[in-house]
Scaffold this active site. Structure first.
Site, PDB file in Angstrom:
ATOM      1  N   SER A 535       0.852  -1.190   0.000  1.00  0.00           N
ATOM      2  CA  SER A 535       0.000   0.000   0.000  1.00  0.00           C
ATOM      3  C   SER A 535       0.891   1.245   0.000  1.00  0.00           C
ATOM      4  O   SER A 535       1.656   1.441  -0.935  1.00  0.00           O
ATOM      5  CB  SER A 535      -0.962  -0.038   1.181  1.00  0.00           C
ATOM      6  OG  SER A 535      -2.012   0.878   1.017  1.00  0.00           O
ATOM      7  N   ASP A 616      -8.562  -5.625  -5.722  1.00  0.00           N
ATOM      8  CA  ASP A 616      -8.156  -4.488  -4.906  1.00  0.00           C
ATOM      9  C   ASP A 616      -8.746  -3.222  -5.516  1.00  0.00           C
ATOM     10  O   ASP A 616      -8.288  -2.752  -6.553  1.00  0.00           O
ATOM     11  CB  ASP A 616      -6.630  -4.394  -4.868  1.00  0.00           C
ATOM     12  CG  ASP A 616      -6.125  -3.327  -3.912  1.00  0.00           C
ATOM     13  OD1 ASP A 616      -6.942  -2.532  -3.410  1.00  0.00           O
ATOM     14  OD2 ASP A 616      -4.899  -3.296  -3.672  1.00  0.00           O
ATOM     15  N   HIS A 648      -6.989  -5.954  -1.331  1.00  0.00           N
ATOM     16  CA  HIS A 648      -5.785  -5.225  -0.913  1.00  0.00           C
ATOM     17  C   HIS A 648      -4.865  -6.112  -0.071  1.00  0.00           C
ATOM     18  O   HIS A 648      -3.688  -5.802   0.104  1.00  0.00           O
ATOM     19  CB  HIS A 648      -6.223  -3.988  -0.131  1.00  0.00           C
ATOM     20  CG  HIS A 648      -5.215  -2.889  -0.069  1.00  0.00           C
ATOM     21  ND1 HIS A 648      -4.572  -2.366  -1.170  1.00  0.00           N
ATOM     22  CD2 HIS A 648      -4.737  -2.179   0.994  1.00  0.00           C
ATOM     23  CE1 HIS A 648      -3.751  -1.404  -0.804  1.00  0.00           C
ATOM     24  NE2 HIS A 648      -3.831  -1.271   0.504  1.00  0.00           N
TER      25      HIS A 648
END
Length: 681
Positions: A535, A616, A648
């Site tokens: 991320s 995601d 994610h």
């Protein structure tokens, strides 16, 4: 030949009569027993908890004086979301026993669990009113339907539709990992009589808004008052601004008249987790003060329901609570919060605001209180969750369970320590190092430099099911993690400092942190290192590729942001980039351009592994594809691994095995790491 080294060394130790401990591997992490849904009896003398063991999950009762344990359930499936009845004689839970997920009640004196609800829609969450006379349930419904049968029929129509089109007139189009389908979370209330719930009443009839909010909130956002006459919940007002506002309010429903009022209309930031004191004196909740900012400090707010005065509890405490709940004495508020690389448990006196530390080291999770005794789960970097007990005054701390004693006794973990150093502007920054398993004095070890996401986050002193730092130590790496500027748990100013400076202060902290700890700990070979993150951590990997391209042997980028303008237009929660970048790309293009990793691709040269989940929607997989394209087009050694069924995070256990195999294999290749691996990995 490398894969046989651990097996041979283990055999030699066995023949020599030595105890053999093997390094941790991903299979060990996956197969650990997992304690969950723990609650303490109102008397404080017993607890009930869920334990997932060898692929099965059951409930267990434990006497907190004698330690006696007995198994309560043995039905296939997982019982979860436990609540004691007020008299302590029964336990309520959610389970799917062939009729979808429903609410059940189990007498602790014996017998089978009996269904409390018999609804045609799964019960996603519930909250009992004091005394157990009412229950609130969370159901996914079509907002304009006035019966559950209507919602069931609407679901059937959508599932049976021959075409595959989806059409939208407003955002959200998709959220986290799910396309919007028109269904929303609504709260329903029913009376309970003779152990069964009556007809449920939709408290949000016709509202196109979610309560509890998607995608992660639960029934901690819902609370009955002490006599069960009112219910308060957190939700956004119906509207088209949901993707770019964080204005969650507290809504109070009079259950007799169904009249609803907004209790926090004066605060245009986030209000959450309402909870009433058992004596009916106070309503407490968490409130942010900055609209559009999801990582603002939660303040603990108290409303005296006698005088209607509202005040902040402990305004000088510069930490942001993760959860709050009243103790049974109605004078103590139990609070969890991050603090300096730990996730602690605290008790606040609601009259004076003074605080007692109940647990600081490690990471506290679920919390339950009865008769002044506090039950909580806790883990740390080298230990998964177990259950602990402490008095609300901070005395008598003891560990109640060792659910993985047999599994952990033959596993080696790397020793770890917290450190600090002067980072950006010489401000103190904290981090952790972990020694590789089998550490030998005088030897230097390659580095796994783990970069956390968020960016307002922290790896902290906690056990992680996916990014488990001990797995890199078990693979022979010196693990280094730095809580750079922007991390949580170090004061709100420290957290706020990353906004508008994504590649500035945090990047400098990461550079200084690695140099500092390598000098302090000579076994850390900073000249043979790989950096990896997910991320925002993946964003930073991309940033490093273009701005620190001579340091690392390899990079690993999981779900990282690559191109900031396109990221804005394809993500779902727009309030996040609008806060972090100071507006939209069309209003503040210079900021998006300044901190755009794609701007520096001509500087890239470090081999990079790129990993992404196709479901995601937070950081769409096109960001990973763009990263890989930039690498391939320039002839840089690279590899792209896509998981079509993952969001994610990597949640499927077989996929997680592949993830670690890919990551460790990539790092071994580029660092020359020859450490023995358990199980031939």
């Amino acid at each position: 030949m490398k894969k046989h080294l651990w097996a041979l060394s283990a055999l030699a130790a066995t023949l020599a009569g030595q105890a053999v401990a093997k390094p941790l591997d991903v299979n060990d992490v996956i197969n650990l027993n997992k304690v969950h849904s723990a609650v303490i009896a109102p008397s404080g003398n017993a607890m009930v908890y869920g334990l997932k063991k060898d692929g099965e999950s059951n409930l267990y009762w434990q006497d907190l004086t004698s330690g006696e344990v007995r198994q309560l359930t043995s039905v296939k499936g997982t019982e979860h979301d436990l609540t004691f009845s007020q008299d302590g004689a029964s336990i309520y839970f959610l389970a799917d026993r062939g009729q979808g997920t429903q609410l059940y009640r189990l007498s602790l004196s014996g017998g089978e669990a009996l269904a409390v609800t018999h609804l045609p829609i799964d019960v996603a969450g519930y909250k009992l009113a004091p005394g157990g006379s009412k229950v609130a349930v969370q159901l996914s419904v079509w907002p304009s339907c006035d019966t559950l049968a209507c919602s069931v029929e609407k679901r059937g129509e959508l599932d049976g539709k021959k075409s595959t089109d989806k059409s939208y007139d407003q955002l959200f189009v998709r959220h986290w990992d799910t396309w919007a389908d028109g269904f929303v979370n609504h709260l329903f209330v029913a009376d309970i009589k003779d152990g069964k719930a009556g007809d449920v009443v939709d408290l949000m009839q016709g509202q196109n808004t979610d309560a509890p909010p998607k995608p992660f909130s639960g029934m901690e956002e819902v609370s009955f008052n002490n006599d069960g006459s009112k219910l308060v919940y957190s939700a956004k007002a119906p509207g088209k601004d949901h993707p770019w506002t964080t204005n969650f309010d507290l809504w109070e429903v009079d259950l007799a008249t169904k009249a609803t009022q907004n209790l926090t209309s004066d605060n245009t930031a986030w209000d959450a987790q309402p909870t009433f004191s058992p004596d009916g004196r106070y309503l407490a909740w968490l409130a942010m003060s900055k609209p559009g900012y999801e990582a603002d400090r939660y303040r603990i707010m108290l409303k005296d329901l006698r005088s209607n005065q509202v005040r902040e509890l402990a305004p000088q405490w510069d930490r942001s609570p993760g959860s709050i709940q009243f103790a049974s004495d109605a004078k103590t508020l139990l609070v969890t919060a991050q603090d300096t690389g730990q996730y602690g448990l605290y008790a606040f006196n609601v009259d004076f605001g003074d605080m007692k530390v109940l647990s600081r080291d490690g990471a506290v999770g679920q919390v339950s209180e009865g008769a002044g005794r506090v039950l909580f789960s806790k883990n740390s970097l080298d230990k998964p969750d177990d259950l602990y007990l402490v008095d609300k005054d901070g005395f008598g701390l003891k560990q109640l369970t060792q659910v993985n004693a047999d599994k952990l006794k033959d596993l080696d973990m790397g020793d770890f320590a917290q450190f600090s150093f002067p980072g950006w502007n010489n401000e103190t920054v904290y981090g952790y190092w972990i020694k590789p398993v089998g550490y030998v004095e005088g030897k230097k070890y390659p580095v796994a430099y783990l970069i956390h996401g968020g960016p307002q986050g922290s790896f902290s002193n906690r056990w992680h099911g996916r990014w488990n730092a001990e797995l890199w130590a078990a693979a022979g790496y010196a693990v280094v993690m730095v809580d750079f500027h922007g991390s949580t748990g170090y004061g709100q100013g420290f957290t706020d400092s990353i906004a508008g400076d994504w590649g500035g202060k945090p990047f400098e902290d990461l550079q200084k942190g690695l140099a500092y700890i390598a000098k302090q700990e000579p076994w850390i070979d900073a000249d043979n290192a790989c950096a990896l993150g997910g991320s925002y951590g993946g964003y930073m990997v991309n940033w490093i590729a273009g701005n620190w391209n001579d340091k690392f042997k390899c990079l690993v980028n999981h779900a990282g942001l690559f191109d900031m303008p396109s990221m804005y237009y394809t993500t779902e929660e727009l309030w996040f980039p609008e806060h972090e970048m100071g507006g939209t790309p069309y209003d503040n293009a210079p900021m998006y351009d300044r901190w755009n990793p794609a701007k520096f691709v001509k500087n890239w040269k470090t081999p990079m592994l790129v990993i992404h989940g196709q479901k995601d929607f937070r950081v769409p997989y096109s960001q990973g594809l763009g990263t890989f394209t930039a690498l391939q087009r320039q002839g840089i050694e690279s590899r792209f691994v896509v998981f079509p069924d993952e969001n994610h995070w990597i949640l499927n256990t077989e996929n997680l095995k592949v993830w670690y195999k890919e990551v460790l294999g990539w790092m071994d290749k580029h660092t020359g790491n020859q450490a023995p691996k358990a199980n031939g990995k």
